[in-house]
Structures are given as C-alpha cells and as structure tokens.
Design a protein around this motif. Structure first.
Motif: not given
Lengths: 862, 440
Positions: A121-135, A171-179
């Motif tokens: 779970k923590l890895v996924r969360e870290a990945l999400y944050q990485l995409f969201k805040s930086v990439i 789904f959260r990842f998808f939402d992020l991409v769509v955003q």
C-alpha cells in the motif's frame, strides 16, 4: 631479425647448467634473452581524484547519492521498503534536477508503471505522490500521447486486479491522469465506466471502507463532468482561432459512450444509493464519509442523466426541431426504477433530528436530487403530488428556510442553490395555479437578498435574463400576466442598484449586470412598461458615473472599472430614448477624473453624438454637453500628452458641432452659453478653445450679437495680456515639445475674430490704450485660476506691446491694424509719455527694452 | 461600360460618372437618400428611398430610368423606408422601415408581397446573399437577422415556428451600420459593422462568430474584396482600414488585431465604399462630398469625382442595361409604383408560389421569377387575344407544317437515293481496285 631459433637456445642452456630440465609438452618456451619485448602494456589512465563515491559527479543524484539508474533498478526490489525509498529518491532527484525528468521521461514512466499494481500500500501511495507532485506537473502537453498509452495498459490491468485495494488505487491513478490530460478520458471512457460499474457492484466493501469508496466515486464524478463541460470549451477555442475556415471534424470528439452503458451505470449507482438509505433512519449522525459517498453518487447520477438526455435528443433528429421531449424515448423500466428508487424517496430527512449541521448536509443532498428530477421531469411523467413535493422544496430552498442560520449554513446555501436556478425560468412557465406567484416571489427574494458578488447572484442574473428575454432576442411581449410583469419590473429596478453596490471591485459581476441592462435596453419595445422602466434606470445609474455632492464631484465606479465595462455602460446610455441633462452632467463630470483614459473621452462623445443623431438627446443638451467638455477639461500645461488629448478633444467637438447643422444657427444657440463660460475665469487653454469654437461657427462678417461683442471686448484684453505674459514668444528654433506653448496657437482665434469684426478690434485697442494711460486702473476681468495675474502696470504694458508685435506677424492682421492706426498711435504715445515722466520707475535696462519694442512697432507703421 | 452613381443625404441629386473616362453623365434630380437607400434594380433603373421628416406618416421611394433626370415613378409606402435592396435580377425590392418592419415588393407589378415585423427598432441595412436566397437585415438595436425568402413565404411553417428568421445575432452592442456577404454558398461569410467600433465576421449558414475586429473608430461602411483576402472598412476618422480575412496578418500594435493597413486621404468620415472589378479599384465617398477612386495595388488615388457640398452616402457601380431607342419608343419602361398595403386578393389562391417565366424581350434569355398572379394575368391576356387572329395564325401554321412535312418526305427520298448510289459506288469502287490487282 630479432627472433633466433629455438634449438640454439637449448644448447646454450645446457652448456651453462647441467641440470636436466624437464619440459612439459605444450608449455611455451621462455623467450630468448635477446628477444625484444614487443608487447605493449598500458595501465588505465588514473586521475588523481577518482574514487567510488565521486564516480557520480556530473550525474544527477538523489539525496542519498544514488543515480536515476540505480533508483529505477531499486523500484523492482523485492523488499517493499527499498522500493518505497527508491520512489522517494526519484521524487527527490526530480525536484532537484527538473531537466532529468524531460530527458528520461519515457524510461522512467516505463519502469514506474509496473508499480501501479504493487502489492504494498505504501509503495502505491508513494508512487501516486510521485506522479502527482512531480511527474505530471513537470511534463507539458507535448508528451501527452505516448505517455498516456504507456500508463493506461498498466492502469487497466490494475483495475482488474484481484485485490480491491489495488483496484481502488488504480481508479485514483486514472483520475490523476484525467486531471492532467482531460482529453484522454474520451478515448477510454467506455472501458473505465465498465470498470467502475464492476467495482460498485461489489457492495461488500461499501460499509467497511467508505473512505476508499469516496475517492473512487470522486474520480467518477470528475470523469463524468468532463462529458458535459466538453462543449463550451470547444466553442471558446473557435472564437479565438486565427483562420476563418479551418478544417473541422464533423464527428464529436471521440465521445463514444453508448446509452446502454450509462443506463447500466446509473442503475448500479442507484443500487449503491439504496445501500445507504438505512443510514438515514439510524439514530446516529450521518458521518462525513457516508455523506460524501452519497453526494458523489447523486452527482454521478445527475451528470449521467443529463448526458443521457442530451445524447438521446441528438440521436432522434425530429426532436431537434420540436424540442419536446417524448417520455417514450426513455426506456420505461429504467425510468420507473429511477422514479421509485431515487426520485421517489425525496425529500431525504433524518429520522431523528439532531443538529444544524445535519440539516445542511441533507439540504445539499436534496438539492442534488431535485436537480436530477428537474432534468428528468418531462421524461418520466411524475405524479402530481411528487411534483408538488419538489416545488415545495424549491420554494423553501429559495427562501432559505431549510438551511441553518449559521454562517456555514448560509455559505452552503449560496454555494448549492445556483444549481437549481437555471430551471426557474422553465418552471415559472410550466407550473399552474398559485405556484407561479409563489415561485416568483421566492426567486425575487433570493435575488434581492444574496450578496452582490456571490456566484448565487450571477446565476440569479442569468435566470432573470432568461425570463426577461426568453428567446435571447426579444423581451417577452405576450406576458400580459400582470403578476409576472410586476416581478419583471422589480428585477429591472434592482439592476442599477446592484451595479452601484458592486462598485469597482468585482469587474466580472459588473460586466454581467451591464450586459443585462444593455440587453433590456436593446430589446425593450417602445411602448411596453419595461421600456419605461428602462428609461427610469437612467436616474439611478447616474451614481455609477459620478455625482455632485456639495460642489465636489463624487466619482462612481465607472472611472475605475476595466475598459469593456466602461464601453458597455456607454452603450447602455445610447438606448435611453430620452437622455436627460442630469445624466449628461454626471457623464461629463467623469471627464474631470484624471485617471480616465483619453480613449474614453472620445468614445463617449462618439456614442452621445450617435444618440443625439438618433434623436435620444435634445440639441440644446448635447450642445451644452460639448461646450462643458471643452471648458472643464483639466489641462496640465506641463504635460504634453494632456495638451494633445485636449487638442484632439476640441477637434472632435468641432466635427460634432459641424455635423449638427448650419454653423450660424448653432452659433446662435450656443453664443450666450459660450460667453457666459468665457467670462468665468477659465484657464487660458480652455478659453482659447472656446474662442476657437466661436471662430469655427462664425463667418465673415461676424454674426455675433452686439452684446457678445461687448462681452468679448471686456474679456479679450485680459486674455491677450495673459497670453503675452505666460506664453513665451515663438522662437524659430522651437522644438517639438515646445509647440504646446506656441503663442500663435493662442492668438489665432483673436486674429480671426478681429478680422471678422473690426469693431471688436477697435474696442479692444481702445481698452488697451486706456489701460496704459491708467484711466481704467484694472482690467474688467482679472485673475486666472491657473496663473498668477500681475496687475503691475509695467508688465502689462510690456505684454501689450509684445502682443501687438506678435499679431503683426499675420498679414491679414497687419492690414486690419492699419485701419486703426490712430488707436495704435495713441497707445505708443501714451507709452512714450509714461517713459518721460518715469511714472513706472523703470531701471535703465527695462526702459531700453521697452523702447526697443516700441520702436519696432513704430517701424511697421512708417 | 461601368458607371459610378453617388447620392447624398442633402438634396443634391444623384451624380453619375463613367468610371473609365471620368466623364460626368446625366445628373438625376431631387434625391435625398439615407445610407443604403440607393439601389439599381437589375441594372434596369434606379430606385432610392427618401429621407423624410421623422413625423411623416408615409415614406417615399422614387424610381429613375437611365435616360431621364426627373424621377418617373413615385411611391409612398406606409412608413418611412431607410435601407433598400433589390435582388440581382431586379425582381424584388425590399425596404426596411423605421419601425422595424421589412417590406417586400414585386417589381413588375408593384405588389407588396409580404410585410413582416423583423426588428424591434428601425432597420439600418438590408442585404441579399450572393445567391439571392437569403436576406440579411441589421437594426438599430445591434441585432442582425438572417431571413430565408423561402421560409418567409411558407405560411405553414411560419405559423408553427416561434420565429421566422434563420439566425438572430445579438452580439453588437450598438446599431449595426453595414453588412456585406461573401461568396461560396454554405461557407459564405457575413461581415457586419457597428457603431460599437467593431466589425464581426460570421458564418452565414451557422450564425457563428468567426472573428471580432476592434477598430480605433466607428465603422460606417465595409466593402469586401472579391477574393475575400481582405475587406475594407470606412471609418468615422476618415481612414479606410484594410482588414485581413484570409490574408496573413501579423498582430500589429498600430491599429489592432487583423488590421493590416489603411488608405487615408479623406478629412471627414468615410460613408460609403464600393469595389470595382474593373481595374481592381475601390471607390470611397465621404462627408466632404468627394468620391475618390483608389487603385488597390498601389494604394493611390487615381480619380476624384466631386458630387456635392453635402455628404455622399451611397455609391453604386452599375452597368445600365436599357437601350435608349427602346425607351423612346415606348415612353416609360418603368414598372408601376410600389403598393402601400398588401393586396387582399393574395388570399384567393395559392398564388404565392414562385415560378419561372421569361416575360420581357431581352437579347439573352435569362430566367425571371414572377408570382403566379402575374402569370395568370399573362394567360388571361393571351386568352383574350386568341380569337380570330389566333385562328388565322393556327391555320397558317398548320399549312406551314404540312408543307414542311412534304419537304421532309422529299428530302428523305433524295437522301435515300443518294445513300443507295453512294453504297453502290463504294462497292463498285472497291471491286475495281481489287480487280485491277487481280489483273496485275
């Protein structure tokens, strides 16, 4: 040459040492002693600093000193902690070196996407944050296509993962991409909705993990809202494009969602909603998470129904023209499910009434259901009692009865009510009986009460616009219903008040209000009561421009609003069919405001001139407006720009006056006004402009009345002396900026006047003569606001002589002066006599100067 | 021969010059036209609405034939008419009233075919689209409406629909001053100018805004380049701005977006423009009473016409069609005056259908459109005439026919004979060289 033969070597050795040497087969012989070593050996080039740690200099490293390559390798480490640390490291690295991201984007994404379906779970969360805040923030639109296709495959894979956690995260990842890339939703819409549907069907987890469900649903709402917002953006883009006829695809941009898919989704959502219904009856408070879940569910249903209706209408071409929804077009069983399970349970109320906060939450939910209902009401044939239920709710909502009285309750009311307002105009036309006045009353209350700059006010305004101007181009002419007309009038009256309340702090809201006022003006029929109302607006709108309060001008918001608002308000003025003098006065007062751009002077003169031509202003009013502009405009003599503005202003006034009719007639009308103004101690520039106006309208010989000539002759000596004292004589080498102070500019109107009326010249010369002799001790009018006026006789005499000299430069004038030779002689003689008596107590230098100019003057006459 | 025609709001008559030589021609008298109030009806005659006192109860429209300076036909519509337009063949005249009504007359009979409430305020300009199927009107309230002539006469649909117009465009905030349409059917553009200092480009078929151009001054008139690369906008400050449509334009800070140049010589507002294909020139009229001809390639003035003291407010470029000897023989060739009210006899049949019939004798057969009423009249006339004279004619024609048939028979016979002879000849001829060959 070098290599000797092996046998000779053998013999030599044997000779030295008798020991038998064992030789193994295949072993190489030692090289002969005299052999030259042809091997080339080299060691690695060693630089002094080289070490294991410094190997990475020049490469970007994370805080822990790891390179991108190492970090990426670690992301697939078997230990989850290492993986997470690696992701953190990557984030750290990209924050420090943003350029790294762009150069290695595809490699990074290609590696990172594998972690989307990570077990931890923590890895996924870290990945999400990485995409969201930086990439995503770091890479721009150009990379969109390949980047999305890289990610999507793995996201979809994760969406069908065995673990629900992973799926929700996907789904959260998808939402992020769509955003970040809203366009990509349309290409994957069908598949994503299918996945949402699947996960929502698994109702096991609702109750357990509402937080997760909330996130997933929020994503769904976001995706669905893209469906409806898509259109407006496209229209906006068209208006700004540079080519007139660009190639356009006829097909809508890739929205390929079948109606059946949406219906399925709505049914699943209704199922979810049903799961939550027991909560309302429980004794406990409705907690935030369930509230947000329900909210998202309702929002999703609402948006998908809206889209559904749109696409059904699109598919049946005949409905395009009739615009009448046909209940049969919506599947019967589907609509009955909607009616029974969703719309029928309205209104949602807590069984046990607890707190105010609770109330607000239910209010929000009810508003959403009502909105869905209003969308669907023509499609599902609701029973009358249900309809009344909703109407009751809407009326109460408008009156603000449902919300709590706290500040937060009020904020919620202002935030959520706007979604109902677009339906009000239709409802007013639809409902029967006493519902119509009730609705109108409630709406009017809301309109009047809500704060001027809120979004609620804006949506109220758009509803008002729809009701006043139903088809977008005519005021509703056949609404003879006195009740409706009364309300319409009260709305129109509210507009200017609102405009002044808004002030200059909310330009967008002001713009909306002004646009509405303009539309009312444009489409008000000449006889209707609304037209009369529009006429009345001009009394209340005066404050918008500026008012006089105890002699001081109080500038309204007009002077500070952006230019488009200013132009709109001027357009509004055009449509008053009878512009009164007070409004003109208040507009003119704005011109005194130093902050106003010169552009606006010209624009308002232009607009008012067209209004005059269209018969909206009386000729005397328009004339006095124009004259006022010229007399009151503040010219800063130091600034060349304001002088230029003033010059072009007078030019425009001239052309306006000219186009108004025959010059002599106009002059007769303005003569008195101008002279009255001239005698009011105007600044020299304005006085000059007034004289120019007279010259422009006058002809040769003059048509000015006797009284005006007397008045002018009283004024002109003072004016001329002033010019001579404050405007230096024209130099031949005067620079460009210097031409503000060209004396000729100020003298020219006098020259023209004298040319047309010799009598005027006669009187003026006489007066000058008597000034010099001292028989009239002071000038009839004296004292200019802008300049200190010296009553010192000596300087007066100097000024008179210099004016006379300057005027002699003009050929026409010289001729005129010869006619009045005696008067000039008289002046010269009196000066001479003064010099001899030394009444003026001049020193020698001054005396000499004066003598010089007098001689000059005398020379001309010889 | 192209002729420049200019009229003024002062009662200075209508000036007329040969564009190529610059020679002044006949000056038509007594005309005080409003802007857009002068029109050449199919090149056959001139028509102009007249400025009236605001209190006047009826308007006035005058017709001039090319050969006479005095107006020959005077008509007095129910209200003052400002803009006037005619379709390219000159079948209809459309006038816009000061109360917002539009009147449509048939030229040949003068009948008022239709009158409808088009705008809430006065109509300021009227234009037919290139193919004459659409009528575009602009009004004092800033509204532009596109009317399909076909739909206006479709009673059934007009009762059903909530509005008659195709598009109603309300983006302008102040009165519309001029409208021009481009070429190209459904892709045609519409350019509108307004007192709000903007010109807007619309798609005619969709009513969609394509471009908005802001000017430094009010625009009173526009003219379109036939290639639609640019359009010309005559403004109140006396300049004629050149605005890019399909031409490339760089954002210029001097004038504003899309404005790529200007022609500047008039000291007073430019009030009318006309484009002449002959020599790629632009004609501009101004409030100072001058008409100037610009060469668009060099942007220089190549000719000037002095019209009058007062402002010029209409320029037309026309090729007059009528031949002078015809008019002398017949007296007046002009149609009857325009009727004031719609005729009640309209209702009797479905005679609003519009069909084609060539009614006038002209060298080139072109389709003319008239209402069936007119055709009924023609038929009636024919029937009345068709007594003795017609019978004799018929007899003669029958005889002619018989004779022709006999001739035909003879010709046929001769042809057959000839054919037979030829075939024989050919066959023999073929044998001869063959036999020769054999013998050789």
């Amino acid at each position: 040459m070098v290599r000797s033969k092996a046998p000779s070597k053998k013999q030599q050795k044997r000779g030295i040492d008798f020991k038998k040497i064992k030789r193994k087969l295949g072993r190489k012989l030692p090289p002969p002693q005299n052999a030259t070593n042809t091997e080339i050996k080299s060691k690695a080039i060693v630089l002094p600093e080289q070490s294991v740690a410094a190997e990475k200099t020049g490469l970007a490293v994370s805080r822990k000193g790891l390179t991108l390559k190492e970090l990426l390798q670690q992301t697939s480490h078997h230990n989850s902690k290492v993986r997470r640390d690696a992701l953190m490291g990557i984030k750290d690295l990209f924050v420090k070196h943003p350029a790294e991201l762009k150069s290695h984007l595809y490699v990074v994404i290609g590696k990172l996407r594998e972690r989307i379906s990570d077990d931890d779970k923590l890895v996924r969360e870290a990945l999400y944050q990485l995409f969201k805040s930086v990439i995503f923030p770091g890479c721009n639109q150009d990379y969109e296509g390949p980047l999305i296709s890289l990610m999507m495959a793995y996201i979809f894979c994760a969406m069908t993962n065995f673990s629900i956690e992973v799926r929700l995260m996907a789904f959260r990842f998808f939402d992020l991409v769509v955003q970040y890339y809203p366009g990509c939703f349309f290409s994957y819409a069908e598949k994503v909705l299918q996945n949402y549907e699947d996960i929502l069907r698994q109702n096991k987890f609702y109750v357990e993990d509402k937080g997760k469900l909330k996130n997933a649903l929020a994503g769904l709402v976001h995706c669905l809202s893209l469906l409806t917002s898509n259109k407006q953006e496209r229209e906006k883009a068209i208006a700004e494009k540079k080519v007139l006829h660009a190639y356009e695809l006829d097909a809508p941009t890739g929205v390929s969602i079948s109606i059946d898919r949406l219906k399925e989704l709505v049914q699943v959502l209704i199922g979810c909603f049903q799961e939550f219904i027991p909560l309302f009856n429980s004794t406990t408070e409705l907690d935030a998470q369930s509230f947000h879940c329900i909210l998202s569910i309702l929002q999703s249903i609402d948006i998908s129904m809206e889209f559904l209706i749109c696409s059904i209408l699109k598919e049946t071409p005949q409905s395009k023209f009739l615009q009448v929804p046909d209940p049969t077009m919506l599947d019967q069983t589907f609509s009955s499910v909607l009616l029974k399970k969703l719309l029928g349970v309205f209104p949602l109320n807590p069984k046990y009434h607890l707190f105010g906060k609770e109330d607000d939450r239910f209010f929000v939910l009810n508003i959403l259901i009502s909105k869905t209902f209003l969308h669907l009401r023509e499609w599902i044939n609701p029973p009358a009692s249900l309809f009344e239920n909703y109407l009751e709710f809407i009326v109460n909502a408008l009156l603000g009865k449902i919300c709590s009285d706290t500040i937060s309750g009020r904020a919620i009311w202002e935030k959520h009510l706007p979604s109902l307002l677009p339906f009000i105009p239709e409802l007013v036309l639809e409902v029967a009986g006493d519902w119509q006045p009730r609705l109108l009353e409630a709406f009017t209350q809301t309109f009047k009460l809500c704060s001027p700059d809120s979004s609620l006010k804006l949506s109220c305004l758009s509803a008002v616009e729809k009701m006043l101007i139903p088809r977008g181009d005519t005021l509703d002419l056949d609404a003879n219903d006195p009740v409706v007309v009364d309300y319409q009038i009260s709305w129109i009256r509210e507009l200017p008040i609102l405009l002044i309340l808004l002030g200059d702090k909310h330009p967008t809201s002001s713009q909306v209000v002004l646009r509405l006022i303009l539309k009312v003006g444009q489409f008000a029929c000449s006889i209707s009561s609304r037209a009369i109302e529009y006429e009345n607006i001009q009394y209340s709108i005066m404050e918008f421009f500026g008012t006089f309060q105890g002699g001081n001008i109080c500038y309204g918001p007009f002077t500070k609003l952006p230019r488009d608002c200013q132009e709109l308000s001027l357009s509004c003025v055009y449509y008053f069919s009878n512009i009164n003098l007070d409004l003109l006065r208040s507009i003119a007062s704005c011109f005194l405001c130093p902050e106003l751009e010169p552009f606006l002077f010209f624009r308002s003169i232009e607009v008012l001139q067209s209004a005059y031509k269209a018969g909206h202003i009386q000729i005397s009013d328009q004339l006095s407006f124009l004259i006022t502009l010229v007399t009151r405009f503040n010219v800063d003599m130091e600034s060349f720009r304001t002088f230029q503005t003033f010059k072009s202003l007078t030019c425009i006034v001239f052309s306006c006056l000219e186009s108004m009719g025959d010059g002599s007639l106009i002059l007769q009308m303005v003569e008195e006004l101008i002279l009255e103004q001239i005698l009011l101690n105007l600044p020299i520039v304005n006085a000059c402009a007034m004289l120019r106006v007279i010259c422009k309208l006058d002809s040769k010989p003059t048509i000015l009345s006797e009284k005006s000539i007397i008045n002018l002759s009283n004024f002109l000596p003072a004016y001329l002396i002033n010019v001579a004292q404050h405007i230096p004589e024209d130099d031949n080498d005067s620079t460009f900026s210097n031409c503000v102070h060209k004396r000729l500019y100020y003298l020219l109107p006098c020259v023209l006047l004298f040319d047309r009326s010799p009598r005027l010249l006669n009187i003026v010369l006489d007066m000058m003569g008597s000034l010099i002799t001292g028989s009239s001790s002071s000038l009839p009018t004296c004292g200019y606001i802008q300049y200190q006026y010296t009553t010192d006789r000596l300087s007066q005499i100097k000024a008179i002589v210099s004016v006379l000299l300057s005027m002699h430069m003009d050929d026409k004038m010289r001729k005129n002066f010869f006619v009045f030779k005696t008067e000039i002689d008289h002046i010269l003689q009196s000066i001479a006599s003064l010099q001899t008596t030394n009444e003026l107590q001049m020193n020698t230098e001054e005396r000499h100067k004066l003598q010089l100019s007098c001689d000059q003057l005398k020379d001309i006459y010889k | 021969m192209e002729v420049v025609i200019a009229s003024s709001s002062d009662d200075a008559g209508i000036g007329c010059w040969d564009l190529r030589t610059g020679a002044e021609k006949l000056r038509y008298k007594t005309c005080a036209s409003p802007p857009h109030g002068l029109v050449s009806v199919g090149g056959r005659f001139l028509a102009s609405s007249q400025l009236r006192e605001p209190s006047a109860s009826s308007g006035s429209v005058l017709f001039w034939s090319w050969s006479k300076p005095q107006p020959e036909v005077k008509s007095f519509p129910a209200e003052p008419i400002k803009p006037l337009a005619a379709n390219s063949l000159g079948t209809y005249i459309v006038g816009g009233g000061s109360s917002g009504n539009i009147y449509l007359w048939e030229v040949a009979t003068g009948r008022l075919l239709k009158k409808w409430k088009a705008h809430l305020r006065g109509v300021t300009c009227l234009v037919f689209s290139e193919d004459d199927s659409l009528l575009i009107s602009g009004s004092e309230d800033g509204c532009i409406r596109v009317w399909s002539l076909f739909r206006i006469f479709d009673d059934v649909q007009s009762q059903q629909a909530s509005h008659l117009y195709e598009h109603s465009i309300t983006e302008h905030s102040l009165p519309v001053t001029d409208i021009v349409t481009g070429y190209g059917g459904c892709n045609a553009i519409l350019v509108s100018a307004s007192k709000d200092r903007t010109c807007k480009v619309w798609s005619l078929s969709e009513g969609r805004l394509l471009r908005n151009i802001v000017f430094p001054s009010e625009i009173d008139v526009i003219a379109l380049d036939p290639g639609e690369h640019v359009f010309y906008a005559g403004s109140r400050d006396g300049n004629i701005y050149i605005v890019a449509l399909h031409a490339e334009s760089k954002p210029s800070k001097v004038f504003g977006m899309h404005i790529i140049g200007l022609l500047s010589d008039h000291s007073k507002p430019v009030t009318c423009l006309a484009y002449s294909k002959e020599g790629n020139s632009l004609l501009s009229g101004s409030e100072d009473g001058m008409v100037k001809v610009w060469d668009l390639k060099t942007q220089n003035i190549i000719r000037m016409f002095r019209h009058a003291k007062g402002p010029v407010n209409n320029i037309l470029i026309v090729k007059p069609q009528s031949s002078p000897n015809l008019s002398k023989r017949h007296g007046s060739l002009l149609p009857p005056p325009l009727e004031k009210y719609a005729n009640s006899s309209d209702k009797e049949t479905d005679n609003k259908a519009v069909i084609a019939l060539q009614a006038t004798i002209s060298s080139t057969p072109e389709p003319f459109y008239y209402s069936s009423q007119l055709i009924n009249d023609h038929i009636k006339e024919l029937q009345q005439q068709g007594s003795a004279a017609a019978e004799i004619d018929v007899e003669r024609l029958k005889l002619d026919c018989k004779r022709s048939m006999q001739m035909l028979q003879q010709w046929k016979k001769m042809y057959d004979n000839l054919h037979e002879f030829c075939v024989d000849e050919l066959l023999d001829g073929h044998q001869v060289p063959g036999s020769e060959g054999n013998s050789a």
